[in-house]
Structures are given as C-alpha cells and as structure tokens.
Design an enzyme around this catalytic site. Structure first.
Site, PDB file in Angstrom:
ATOM      1  N   LYS A 139     -13.567  -4.892  11.441  1.00 20.47           N
ATOM      2  CA  LYS A 139     -13.533  -5.719  10.378  1.00 20.47           C
ATOM      3  C   LYS A 139     -12.630  -6.792  10.289  1.00 20.47           C
ATOM      4  O   LYS A 139     -11.381  -6.637  10.646  1.00 20.47           O
ATOM      5  CB  LYS A 139     -13.217  -4.962   9.178  1.00 20.47           C
ATOM      6  N   TYR A 152      -0.845   9.573 -11.638  1.00 18.16           N
ATOM      7  CA  TYR A 152      -0.189  11.003 -11.144  1.00 18.16           C
ATOM      8  C   TYR A 152      -0.876  12.057 -12.064  1.00 18.16           C
ATOM      9  O   TYR A 152      -1.442  11.710 -12.981  1.00 18.16           O
ATOM     10  CB  TYR A 152       1.004  10.929 -10.822  1.00 18.16           C
TER      11      TYR A 152
END
Ligand code: FAD
Ligand code: NAP
Ligand code: SF4
Length: 695
Positions: free
Chosen positions: A590, A177
């Site tokens: 996928k 962060y």
C-alpha cells in the site's frame, strides 16, 4: 514584562487540600521505560521524573497503572503492576517522592480500571467490537468482575497513599478506555445498575471515588481524566465536527462534570477524542494549538473544582491567557514535557524562546509506542534516556568544526558547545536548517520552523560561531581538532531512460527552487517526501495548517490507527487538487505504508480526497515527450504528464570525509550523510546529540 505575561501560569493551584506550586502539569504518559519488571520505578524512571521536577513542573501525573489483571487475564501490562511487588514499588516510590520534594513538585499516579475494547483480550461493559479488530466482540464484565475491578482500584489507591502519594487520578473517562465505555450509551448496553440512565453509567466512577475517599480520607486527592466530547459517529469512525456524535456530546460531558464534582472528585483533567477519533485524542501538527480551550471554558462555567486542560496546549502565552480568562486552571503538557523537561522553568525565567517545542509530529513518541518501541522525542532524544545520555563538561575542550547546519549539525553544535567545546558551524546556504527549511513549507508542517527558531536561539546562547554562505572544503578545516560531518544527502536519481528529459524535476526543484509545475504530474516515489510533494502540489487554493486541519475534520477523514485512511463513502463533494497527480512506487504494498501510524492517515486521506491517484507495483520504462512509460502489473501504459517529479529517496553526501581522513583529521559522520537507512530527522537529531555527549 515577559514574566508578567506568564504570571497566571506561575500562581499556586489548590486541588482539594493539595497545593501545587504552579499551573504546569506534566501529563500522564505511558512510558514502559520508567518501570522495572514489577511496575516499580526504575533508575531510568527516577531520572526521567526528576528531570521534569527540576524543570519546574508543579504536578506530575504518572502513566496509568493497571491493577486489574485478575479480571483481564490477558492484559498486556500484567507484569507491570505495583501490587505484585509492593515492597519494591514502595521503596522506589519513596525515593522518587523524596527527589521530587526537593523541587516542591507533587506527583499523582494514575490508576486504570482497564483498556476495555482498546486492547486485545480485555473486557468491556457490554459485548462490543474491539478497536483493533472490529470483527471480534469483547466479552462483557459480570457484576462480580466489575466489583472486583473497583475493589482493586481502591486497594491500589490505599497502597499509593501508604507509599506517600497525596492522591491519584482515575484513568480514565477519555480516549475510549473502559470507564469511558461504561459512561457512553453507545458502548454500554447493560440492563443492570451499571447501564441505562447516566447515573448508572457513572456508577463505577462514583463507587471508585466513594471507596477511595472512605479508605484514604477526604483529604486524599482524587482527580478524573475526562474527555468532554468523543467526536465519533460509530465504531472506528471519527465524526465530522461532532454534530452527528454517537459518543459523548459536550452537553453530556458537562453534565458528567457536574456529577463528578457532586460525587466528590477534587479535580478534572479534560481533553477530547478517543482512539476512534485519534486526530482529537493526540492532536498532530495539523491541528492548531488550543482547540480544546472552548470546551474547557464551558466546563469551567459548570463546576467549581479545578479544571486542568491538555491536548496541544504547548504555547505558554495561550495557556496563560486561558487561565487569566478563567477558561481553565492549569495546563497539562504531555508530549511537550517529553520535548522539553524545562518548559516551566524557562517560562518562569522569562526566556520561553528557549523552550524546545514539541512539533506535533508523533514520530518518536506515539508512533514508537504503537510500534512497540521505546518512547522518546524527535526534538529531544534524551527523553526517556536520561541515565544514558548525560551531558557533563568536556574534560579537554576541543576546537570542533561542524559542516552542515541541518538538524544533525545543529543538535551536535549546541550540545557540544554546552559542554564547553569551541564550535564553528558551517553551512553552504544562507539559512540554518537544511531540509527542515523545505519541510516547513509543506502545508501543516509549518511547525518545523519552530525547531529552527529554537536552534537559532540556542546557537546564540551557547556561543557557537556560525558561518553561513560557506561551502566548506577539506583545506578550510585544517585548524580544527575534529570534524562533525553533517552534510546531509543528495536526492537519488533513478536509472530510467530519459531521466534528463526537460519534463523531469526533483523535489528540490519544486519545493526549494519553486520550478514551475504543469497540470499533469507523475511523482516517482511514495515515501515521506513523495507524499509531502503531493500535498504541496495538490493544495486547493491557499492552504495553511489551519485549513488543512479543518479540511480533515470537516470531511470526516478516518483517523483510526489501523484503517487504510480515506473518506466516508457518503462524504460530500471535496475540493479537488488543481492538478492531476499520480503517485507511483515499485513495491506491491500500500503506498504510504512507511509513514507514521498516527499521522500517515492524514496524508493518505487528504490526497485521496483531492483526487490524487496512487499506484503500486510499477516498473519504470522511459521518459520522453509523450510522458512516463511504465508497466503496471506487466501492462505497458503511457502516463501523459507535463512533469515527472523524482522523490525516489536520498543518497548520503559524504565526499568530504575522504580528503579529511587523508589529512589524518578525526571525522564523525552524523545524520543523513551517514547511511542511507532511516534518514529521518529523528535519527539525525539523536545522532548529533549522542556524538556531542561523547566527544
Ligand atoms: P540536512 O537537513 O540535509 O542538512 C545538511 C546541510 O549540510 C544543508 O544545510 C547543506 O546546505 C549543508 N552542506 C552540505 N554540504 C556542505 C558543505 N560542503 N559545506 C557547507 N555546508 C554543506 N524527516 C522527518 O523525520 N520527519 C518529517 O516529517 C520530515 N519531513 C520532510 C519533508 C521534506 C519536504 C523533506 C525534504 C525532508 C523531510 N524530512 C523529514 C527529512 C529530514 O528533514 C532530514 O532527515 C533531516 O533534515 C536530515 O538532517 P541532516 O542534518 O542530516 O541533513
Ligand atoms: P523514502 O521514505 O525512503 O522513500 C523513497 C521512495 O522512493 C520509496 O517510495 C521508494 O519506493 C522509491 N524509490 C527508492 N529507490 C528508487 C529508485 N531507484 N527508483 C525509483 N523509486 C525508488 O525516502 P524519502 O521520501 O526521500 O524521505 C526521506 C526521509 O525523510 C525518510 O526517512 C522519511 O521517513 C523522512 N520523511 C518523513 C516524513 C513524515 O511525514 N514522517 C515526511 C517526509 C520525509 P519503491 O522502492 O517501492 O519504488
Ligand atoms: Fe512532540 Fe514529535 Fe517529540 Fe512526540 S516526537 S513529543 S510529537 S516533537
């Protein structure tokens, strides 16, 4: 004796002037459901936190509050900041603290300086790539904006003190962060006093601390969440064992800890990893418990302030030992506090066997958060639903039959018996657990056994009559008032010519009945079970959860949430599967895109590393002595294999409902036998629990 083993966890802990009654801390979890529209604690929030206090947590950290919307105008949490509606927040906080006080529990809210590159649109120390969209550069904060953010952090701390909180935790020099970004040379390229030398990179952390202490007084506790090591070798690239670290090295982590203590921080809550190395940040079942303890032990040698330690630490014996050996001072349980709010109480009462363990699946917590859904817990569906899913004694106890001791039947039986119903649980097999008995054999999923251990114990505690080796028919249930049908599923048999050929096996033949499997294998179906079957068949040598975990770390498997998964191209030669395996699906997408975001990568990456092929857009033609005939992109091909293994989904097994209904018996379908949608354990346990609370 048992209590003695856990005694270190039950001692009070001093953090600055704050005394915590024990060493159990409920970790900071971002739970949108605990807040109302302006950030105040909602009724659900009050109930959620009160349950953890009642369950014995000495300290509860809230998820992060984000008071920085002035600087990050597109901040995703901008509607949920307490300063927007201070009176509403204060009222809710006062009520919450009163409720927690009844149990002696303390609460420390987290205040965030911001997400930085971890969230779209947020600002960073320098122009660096966003995590979710590395092609885009995040804007750099000006010095004025930094000051503004720091001032907001301080103002929020002052406000929280006025609300009655004894301290705050600064969010966060972890998970990558904003404050973490400031502290790393890799992400902070500033040339002013907020960049360059470590002292400058920590300036925000110091100014926040100094401002809060000056405004709130030295007795107001300030903690810092600190990752001691990043395990990254680039943006969106996890590092191998961390030896080629470009983020925070352990040495720097220790130096930062020393400085934070010197600045005046009262406590450090340590872990490791960041978004780019999510395997560390939120360790799944594939990582063994307590991996962070050696790092915590290292920091304990450097500082005197209390060190709290989190990151798959949900083994009370492990935590107690680490405290006894001086390797940490308290344990931070995040997901484990979702899974069982009564974790500390059960330890204190000497019955840790009754703890409902977090199995590190991430399915109902992190995967839900990343999918924008309400967080809960696979093994505890009442988490974050405390006000709706309430257990009260049954007005009229009933005689209930439960058919099927899989996760749905088990959760129903235990919850219904807890309410006072008289419950008999039948299963045709010799073991409780249903498909969990199969799941627990998959390398890395041994933890599923813990759920069964918990249920076995709870069946005994709640007095459920267990009838194993009993295949039930309708006539056997005539004497019961109502029936919960939890008979699960049968594997789907696809309509392909030659499906009854001798080379064809179902996943049950392979995983449960241990049918011999040849060296060349085609797996039909790329769902969760197709992947698990491929993991099982491709394991090199004797695989355990530990060596799978080490394997993934060692080979630098990509842990990033959005990455397709796979190894770094320069990675060394990998141990290949002893078998040639090809996985097939009809859809064009996928393979594996339906797996959980935070754990799916580990399956894909491990299998690709072992040389397993995955082919989408397949049309199945027939199976014969030559193998599996398919069309791939319209081209006919023969896959010459020894075995074709069917993992083509499942069909509900609900035949028993018809004769029961004909008898006029009330029948409730739960779990896999209900509908063919979302047949996973999360729904099975949630449905079983919900029905038990209503019946
Ligand atoms: P089941 O678990 O199927 O249990 C049904 C029970 O009913 C069985 O024990 C059966 O013996 C019994 N029964 C049936 N008919 C009768 C009868 N007439 N009389 C008496 N007993 C009867 N889900 C996840 O969410 N996450 C995962 O990671 C995951 N991994 C998995 C891995 C594998 C290899 C497998 C096979 C499954 C996995 N699942 C996973 C799926 C999950 O296990 C199921 O969704 C869940 O077990 C369904 O629970 P259930 O109680 O509805 O049924
Ligand atoms: P699933 O996830 O629904 O996958 C079924 C697969 O079979 C799909 O790949 C599907 O792909 C294929 N398929 C479906 N019908 C077919 C047909 N008629 N012919 C050929 N192929 C067909 O189901 P599952 O793998 O059986 O898993 C069951 C449940 O357990 C799921 O809810 C799953 O989430 C859960 N589970 C979860 C995990 C986990 O790690 N989270 C692990 C194991 C199981 P195409 O239709 O494209 O061919
Ligand atoms: Fe743990 Fe899974 Fe529950 Fe998350 S959903 S708290 S990982 S058991």
């Amino acid at each position: 004796m048992t209590t003695f083993l856990y005694a270190p966890l039950l001692q009070p802990l001093q953090i600055g002037k704050l005394t915590i009654p024990n060493r159990f801390c409920a970790g900071p979890l971002t739970l949108p459901s605990v807040h109302g529209p302006f950030g105040e604690f909602s009724q659900d929030g009050l109930a959620y936190y009160e349950a953890r206090a009642k369950g014995g947590f000495g300290l509860i950290f809230t998820g992060a509050f984000h008071p920085d919307t002035l600087v990050d105008p597109v901040h995703p949490l901008d509607s949920k900041q307490p300063l927007k509606a201070p009176k509403a927040f204060q009222r809710s906080a006062v009520e919450l603290l009163e409720r927690l006080d009844a149990y002696g529990t303390k609460m420390i809210p987290q205040i965030s300086m911001g997400y930085g590159r971890n969230a779209p649109g947020c600002f960073c120390p320098s122009e660096i790539p966003y995590y979710h969209d590395p092609a885009r550069l995040a804007p750099a904060l000006t010095k004025d904006q930094i000051r503004q953010k720091i001032d907001q952090m301080i103002a929020t701390a002052v406000f929280f003190q006025q609300c009655g909180f004894p301290g705050i935790e600064v969010h966060a020099m972890h998970w990558g962060y904003l404050l973490d970004q400031f502290a790393m040379t890799f992400m902070n390229h500033r040339t002013d006093e907020y960049g360059g030398a470590l002292e400058n990179r920590l300036r925000c952390a110091r100014e926040i601390l100094e401002g809060i202490k000056a405004a709130c007084g030295s007795g107001f506790v300030v903690s810092m969440r600190l990752a001691l090591k990043s395990y990254i070798k680039g943006y969106n690239q996890p590092s191998l064992h961390g030896e080629d670290e470009v983020g925070r090295t352990l040495e720097e982590g220790l130096e930062i800890a020393r400085r934070l203590e010197a600045y005046g921080y009262d406590c450090l809550s340590v872990d490791f990893g960041q978004y780019d190395s999510f395997y560390y940040a939120a360790p799944p079942c594939y990582m063994e418990k307590g991996r962070v303890i050696p790092l915590s032990a290292a920091v304990k040698e450097q500082v005197k302030i209390p060190i709290l330690c989190g990151g798959r630490m949900n083994d009370p014996a492990l935590a107690a030992q680490a405290i006894a050996e001086g390797k940490m001072d308290g344990v931070v349980l995040g997901r484990a506090s979702l899974a069982d709010p009564d974790f500390p109480r059960k330890v204190a009462m000497g019955c840790p066997q009754e703890i409902r363990p977090c199995i590190g699946c991430n399915q109902a917590c992190l995967d839900q958060i990343f999918a924008g859904k309400i967080t809960s817990c696979l093994v505890n569906p009442r988490a974050c639903h405390e006000t709706e899913m309430v257990s009260v004694p049954a007005r009229t106890p009933k005689k209930l039959a439960v058919v099927g001791a899989g996760p749905a039947g088990l959760s129903f039986a235990v919850n219904a018996a807890q309410r006072g119903h008289v419950v008999t649980l039948f299963d045709a097999s010799a073991e409780i657990g249903g498909q969990f008995n199969i799941a627990k054999q998959i390398p890395g999923k041994e933890e599923f056994y813990e759920t069964l251990r918990y249920f076995r114990r709870m069946l005994a505690v709640t007095g459920v009559t267990l009838a194993l080796n009993t295949r039930v028919d309708a006539a056997m249930l005539a004497a019961f008032d109502e029936v919960a049908l939890a008979t699960g599923i049968v594997p789907r048999v696809p309509d392909i010519d030659g499906i009854d050929h001798s080379s064809v096996l179902t996943y049950l033949d392979v995983l449960r009945d241990k049918a011999p499997v040849g060296e060349r294998v085609a797996i039909i179906g790329c769902g969760g079970i197709g992947f698990d079957t491929a993991m099982y068949l491709s394991q090199p040598g004797e695989a355990t959860s530990q060596n799978i975990a080490e394997f993934c770390v060692e080979w630098g498997i990509d842990t990033s949430l959005n990455a397709p998964g796979g190894l770094r191209p320069e990675g060394p030669v990998l141990p290949k599967s002893p078998r040639q395996i090809v996985m097939l699906q009809r859809r064009a997408g996928k393979p594996g895109d339906g797996l959980g975001k935070t754990t799916g990568w580990i399956h894909r990456a491990t299998l690709l590393a072992r040389g397993v092929k995955m082919i989408p857009a397949v049309s199945y033609q027939r199976i014969d002595d030559r193998g599996l005939h398919v069309l791939i992109n319209g081209e006919p091909q023969v896959l010459e294999v020894d075995n074709v293994i069917i993992c083509a989904g499942q069909e509900p097994q609900q035949a028993l409902a018809v004769p029961l209904r004909a008898m006029g018996k009330p029948v409730h379908l739960i779990g896999g036998c209900d509908v063919a949608l979302e047949l996973d354990a999360r729904r099975a346990i949630a449905q079983g629990t919900q029905l038990a609370l209503e019946i």
